[in-house]
Structure formats: structure tokens, C-alpha cells
Scaffold this motif. Structure first.
Motif, PDB file in Angstrom:
ATOM      1  N   ALA A 179       0.838  -1.203   0.000  1.00 23.27           N
ATOM      2  CA  ALA A 179       0.000   0.000   0.000  1.00 23.27           C
ATOM      3  C   ALA A 179       0.875   1.256   0.000  1.00 23.27           C
ATOM      4  N   ALA A 180       1.961   1.236   0.793  1.00 27.22           N
ATOM      5  CA  ALA A 180       2.859   2.400   0.846  1.00 27.22           C
ATOM      6  C   ALA A 180       3.533   2.605  -0.509  1.00 27.22           C
ATOM      7  N   LEU A 181       3.970   1.517  -1.130  1.00 23.72           N
ATOM      8  CA  LEU A 181       4.635   1.609  -2.435  1.00 23.72           C
ATOM      9  C   LEU A 181       3.684   2.199  -3.481  1.00 23.72           C
ATOM     10  N   GLU A 182       2.446   1.743  -3.467  1.00 25.26           N
ATOM     11  CA  GLU A 182       1.482   2.246  -4.450  1.00 25.26           C
ATOM     12  C   GLU A 182       1.080   3.691  -4.133  1.00 25.26           C
ATOM     13  N   GLY A 183       1.057   4.033  -2.844  1.00 21.79           N
ATOM     14  CA  GLY A 183       0.791   5.425  -2.453  1.00 21.79           C
ATOM     15  C   GLY A 183       1.886   6.353  -2.978  1.00 21.79           C
ATOM     16  N   PHE A 184       3.133   5.904  -2.864  1.00 19.89           N
ATOM     17  CA  PHE A 184       4.245   6.702  -3.384  1.00 19.89           C
ATOM     18  C   PHE A 184       4.137   6.823  -4.904  1.00 19.89           C
ATOM     19  N   TYR A 231       6.161   6.390  21.840  1.00 21.24           N
ATOM     20  CA  TYR A 231       6.883   7.434  21.096  1.00 21.24           C
ATOM     21  C   TYR A 231       6.579   7.351  19.599  1.00 21.24           C
ATOM     22  N   HIS A 232       6.535   6.138  19.083  1.00 21.95           N
ATOM     23  CA  HIS A 232       6.224   5.999  17.654  1.00 21.95           C
ATOM     24  C   HIS A 232       4.804   6.480  17.366  1.00 21.95           C
ATOM     25  N   ASN A 233       3.878   6.141  18.262  1.00 19.72           N
ATOM     26  CA  ASN A 233       2.494   6.628  18.073  1.00 19.72           C
ATOM     27  C   ASN A 233       2.451   8.152  18.087  1.00 19.72           C
ATOM     28  N   ALA A 234       3.230   8.750  19.006  1.00 24.39           N
ATOM     29  CA  ALA A 234       3.236  10.217  19.112  1.00 24.39           C
ATOM     30  C   ALA A 234       3.768  10.836  17.818  1.00 24.39           C
ATOM     31  N   LEU A 235       4.832  10.232  17.281  1.00 19.15           N
ATOM     32  CA  LEU A 235       5.426  10.779  16.052  1.00 19.15           C
ATOM     33  C   LEU A 235       4.479  10.606  14.864  1.00 19.15           C
ATOM     34  N   GLN A 236       3.835   9.437  14.796  1.00 18.62           N
ATOM     35  CA  GLN A 236       2.887   9.248  13.700  1.00 18.62           C
ATOM     36  C   GLN A 236       1.704  10.205  13.851  1.00 18.62           C
ATOM     37  N   HIS A 237       1.235  10.384  15.080  1.00 17.16           N
ATOM     38  CA  HIS A 237       0.108  11.269  15.344  1.00 17.16           C
ATOM     39  C   HIS A 237       0.429  12.702  14.894  1.00 17.16           C
ATOM     40  N   LEU A 238       1.635  13.135  15.227  1.00 18.08           N
ATOM     41  CA  LEU A 238       2.091  14.479  14.850  1.00 18.08           C
ATOM     42  C   LEU A 238       2.072  14.626  13.319  1.00 18.08           C
ATOM     43  N   THR A 239       2.635  13.657  12.634  1.00 14.15           N
ATOM     44  CA  THR A 239       2.698  13.679  11.165  1.00 14.15           C
ATOM     45  C   THR A 239       1.284  13.666  10.573  1.00 14.15           C
ATOM     46  N   LEU A 240       0.462  12.789  11.129  1.00 17.20           N
ATOM     47  CA  LEU A 240      -0.891  12.615  10.610  1.00 17.20           C
ATOM     48  C   LEU A 240      -1.731  13.875  10.786  1.00 17.20           C
ATOM     49  N   SER A 241      -1.581  14.528  11.928  1.00 11.16           N
ATOM     50  CA  SER A 241      -2.393  15.732  12.164  1.00 11.16           C
ATOM     51  C   SER A 241      -2.011  16.828  11.160  1.00 11.16           C
ATOM     52  N   MET A 242      -0.725  16.920  10.831  1.00 16.27           N
ATOM     53  CA  MET A 242      -0.299  17.919   9.837  1.00 16.27           C
ATOM     54  C   MET A 242      -0.819  17.568   8.449  1.00 16.27           C
ATOM     55  N   LEU A 243      -0.740  16.282   8.110  1.00 13.56           N
ATOM     56  CA  LEU A 243      -1.215  15.856   6.790  1.00 13.56           C
ATOM     57  C   LEU A 243      -2.723  16.099   6.665  1.00 13.56           C
ATOM     58  N   THR A 244      -3.467  15.816   7.734  1.00 12.14           N
ATOM     59  CA  THR A 244      -4.916  16.010   7.687  1.00 12.14           C
ATOM     60  C   THR A 244      -5.247  17.495   7.551  1.00 12.14           C
ATOM     61  N   ARG A 245      -4.532  18.339   8.316  1.00  7.45           N
ATOM     62  CA  ARG A 245      -4.785  19.775   8.194  1.00  7.45           C
ATOM     63  C   ARG A 245      -4.356  20.297   6.820  1.00  7.45           C
ATOM     64  N   ASP A 269      -5.030   9.254   1.053  1.00  6.41           N
ATOM     65  CA  ASP A 269      -5.329   8.977   2.457  1.00  6.41           C
ATOM     66  C   ASP A 269      -4.182   9.468   3.356  1.00  6.41           C
ATOM     67  N   PRO A 270      -4.448  10.439   4.245  1.00  7.95           N
ATOM     68  CA  PRO A 270      -3.371  10.965   5.103  1.00  7.95           C
ATOM     69  C   PRO A 270      -2.664   9.878   5.924  1.00  7.95           C
ATOM     70  N   MET A 271      -3.423   8.891   6.377  1.00  9.62           N
ATOM     71  CA  MET A 271      -2.819   7.806   7.162  1.00  9.62           C
ATOM     72  C   MET A 271      -1.748   7.067   6.337  1.00  9.62           C
ATOM     73  N   LEU A 272      -2.104   6.733   5.093  1.00 12.25           N
ATOM     74  CA  LEU A 272      -1.139   6.047   4.225  1.00 12.25           C
ATOM     75  C   LEU A 272       0.053   6.969   3.923  1.00 12.25           C
ATOM     76  N   LEU A 273      -0.247   8.252   3.700  1.00  9.17           N
ATOM     77  CA  LEU A 273       0.829   9.195   3.383  1.00  9.17           C
ATOM     78  C   LEU A 273       1.773   9.392   4.571  1.00  9.17           C
ATOM     79  N   SER A 274       1.259   9.205   5.793  1.00 10.88           N
ATOM     80  CA  SER A 274       2.162   9.323   6.951  1.00 10.88           C
ATOM     81  C   SER A 274       3.213   8.215   6.895  1.00 10.88           C
ATOM     82  N   LEU A 275       2.810   7.016   6.458  1.00 16.76           N
ATOM     83  CA  LEU A 275       3.789   5.919   6.340  1.00 16.76           C
ATOM     84  C   LEU A 275       4.729   6.149   5.153  1.00 16.76           C
TER      85      LEU A 275
END
Lengths: 207, 207
Positions: A184-189, B116-130, B142-148
Motif C-alpha cells: 500500500a505504501a509503495l502504491e501510495g508513493f 513514542y512511535h504513536n506520538a510521532l505518527q500522530h504528529l505527522t498525521l495531524s499535519m497531513l490532515t490539516r 489517504d493521510p494515514m497512508l501518506l504518513s507511512l
């Protein structure tokens, strides 16, 4: 406590790689030490040969996968190149880890190692340039720069997978397996990089 | 020769990490061993504390950099987050290497590390969503996929830099230093991910 942690961190980072001199490898592999020494006269030679052999097999794998593709549009080729790269890393976990470890850092300036990296970049770049010429890449972007962006992404994704760090970030269904997540990440990129690559997407030949 | 290279590769990959038990660290750091043992009773505790301490400092660094930004649009924040992440890795090379090595793989399922990983993903995700809400992200993604995707890219780029592999791929002027190259790749990725992030781009506060 910080001083203890710093000492431990320093110890972990500066540890010597395990000894790989030819005699001990020969006895482990049940080979005549004289033959081993003639093939691989030193630890340095062992490490350089590991790097070259892994890079050669990686490039063979990638080009074989590309030649087996029924759709030869550059966008499809690029996505398949990314997929094949990730899969090679998963299937050749040891090679991938050693190839990207500080243990073989001394080989990075060797001509042969550089030649493989040049070949891989050249392959990526030629697809990106053709994708741009066929309107499947944003015309304002530099293919050369995008080749490095694509490499950083694919390498990071493969590393997260191989190092079992992919599970640390959530994506979609928590029960999804890591391979589905990586795909999913690869296809998103690919969606960010390319236009219309999903159109009439054929099943990739796994030959 | 293959059998020798395979034996060497296996040896490199399965080597035990250097011993980090508290007594030897205490004597190296000039600290009372009893105190060291009470703080860090085992090698496992040492490794877990290294991971937690590095992740905590990384997250502190990232949030400090973000709060020092004069422009608080989500697209600028995202680019600054990527920059700060790469710079933390460069400035804290040992921490970054240990944090992403198989040596501390045993800590990856620990609650604190996950937090810590959840916090970092949360931070990234909130910016992507905004960013998406403000029209700076493609609405079909999808912001969630884009965070990864963003994590895989930033991690891969930081790793290539720290492991001195960036020089293996050419980009632009061959005399360009690696930091310039990494910055160009980061901005190239931002161009793929975001729209209008360069508009009125302010100088980031380095406070």
C-alpha cells in the motif's frame, strides 16, 4: 544514568564486525583453507566480495523482473522496479542487511560497487525520463532528483520491513499483514510520483 | 566461493551485539557498580533505556523545532518536520544508528517505545490532515497512508546520509555536499506530496 547510556551506545556503535578471515570461514564451510585463501586472501576481500556478489544478484533480480513485465510503459516499469526491490530485500534479508550495514562501509568507494549503483540509478533514471516524455510524470520535476527521492523511499520502506519496524506505524486495518502494508505504501508513493500508472494495470509476471 | 561468502554473511548478520551489562559500563564510566546496577539491572534494561532515551530526545527536538516555526501552515510544518528529523539523525548519529539497528530489536514491542512511535505518527498525521483540509494535499490521498510513505522516505534519506551512501547516487553538481543533496531530495519529495508549500516560504527559526 545518561553517562551509562552514552557509554553503552558508544560501545554498540563502535563494535568491530565479527572476524571474517578466510581460514576460519574455510573450516566452517568444510573447504581447504589454501583454496579459500587463494579466492579470498583477506577479510577485506571477503567483505568486498560479499558486497559485489549481493549487488550483482540484486541487479540480476531487478532486470529479470522488468523483462518479464507484459506492460512495458515506463510508469509500470517503475512501480515493478520498486516492488522487485522490496521483494528482493525480503527474500534476501541477510544480503540486504550486510549490504546496508556499516560493516562493509569500507567497500563503498570500490569501483565495482560504484558500477552497480550507477547501473541501478541509470535504470531508474531512464524509466523516469521516459515516463516524463510520455506525460506520466510532472513536467516540472527533475528526473535525476526524483531518482534519488525514489531510492530513499524504496530503501527506507525495505529497511522498515526487514528490520520489523513497519508494525510501529498504523495504516488501515491493524490486522493487515506487513507485506500488504508495504505494498500500500509503495502504491501510495507511485500515486504521488506518477500519473495514470494504475490504468489498465496488468498482473506482473513473476517469472 | 559462494559457500564461503554465505558463511561470512551469516556470521556478520547473526553476530551478538557487544555486551552491555551494567558492571562493565559502570567501570568504563567511573561510576559505582552498585549504583549502575540499581539504575540499569540488566543488559536488556540498558538497551531499552537507550531506545527510550533516544526516542524521547528525538521527539523533544522535533516538537521544539516545530514550535519555533514562524509560519504555522501545515505544509510548512511538514517540511520542517522532515528537515528536523534528518538533522537530528545527522547530529545524533550514534543514537540514530542504535535506534534503527537489530541490536535493540527486542525493545520494539515495549509499551514506551510504541508510545513514542504513536506520538510521532500522530504528529505527522495531524499535519497531513490539516494540509488536506487546507487544500495543500491531493484530496484523493489517504493521510494515514501518506504518513507511512513520508516516514519511509525520511527514514531512508536519513539512513543513506548517516551511512554515507548518499554519494553513491548522482544528483546535480557532483561537487555538491551531501547536506545540499539531502535537502534537495527532501524538497523534491515535498513537491510531490504538497502543493504551494514553497509560497512565501519563511526562513525556519533554528531556536
Amino acid at each position: 544514568m545518561d553517562v551509562l547510556l552514552r557509554a553503552a551506545c558508544e560501545r554498540l556503535v563502535t563494535a568491530d564486525p565479527p572476524c571474517c578471515e578466510p581460514d576460519s570461514l574455510a573450516s566452517e564451510a568444510g573447504i581447504d583453507p589454501a583454496v579459500a585463501r587463494s579466492l579470498l586472501p583477506s577479510t577485506e576481500a571477503v567483505l568486498q566480495n560479499i558486497a559485489e556478489s549481493a549487488l550483482r544478484r540484486q541487479l540480476d533480480h531487478l532486470t529479470r523482473r522488468l523483462s518479464g513485465l507484459s506492460d512495458q510503459t515506463p510508469a509500470h516499469q517503475l512501480v515493478e522496479l520498486g516492488r522487485a526491490y522490496i521483494e528482493w530485500a525480503i527474500e534476501n534479508r541477510n544480503d540486504f542487511q550486510v549490504l546496508n550495514s556499516r560493516m562493509i562501509r569500507g567497500t563503498l568507494d570500490k569501483e565495482e560497487v560504484n558500477r552497480y549503483h550507477n547501473a541501478l540509478q541509470h535504470l531508474t533514471l531512464s524509466m523516469l525520463t521516459r515516463a516524463r516524455d510520455q506525460g506520466q510524470l510532472r513536467p516540472d520535476m527533475d528526473p535525476m532528483l526524483l531518482s534519488l527521492v525514489s531510492r530513499a523511499f524504496s530503501y527506507g520502506l525495505a529497511r522498515l520491513y526487514v528490520d520489523r519496524q513497519l508494525a510501529l506505524w498504523e495504516v488501515g486495518d491493524p490486522d493487515e499483514d506487513e507485506y500488504t502494508k508495504a505494498t500500500a505504501a509503495l502504491e501510495g508513493f507511485a500515486d504521488l510520483l506518477l500519473t495514470n500508472w494504475r490504468r489498465d494495470q496488468p498482473a506482473a509476471s513473476k517469472a
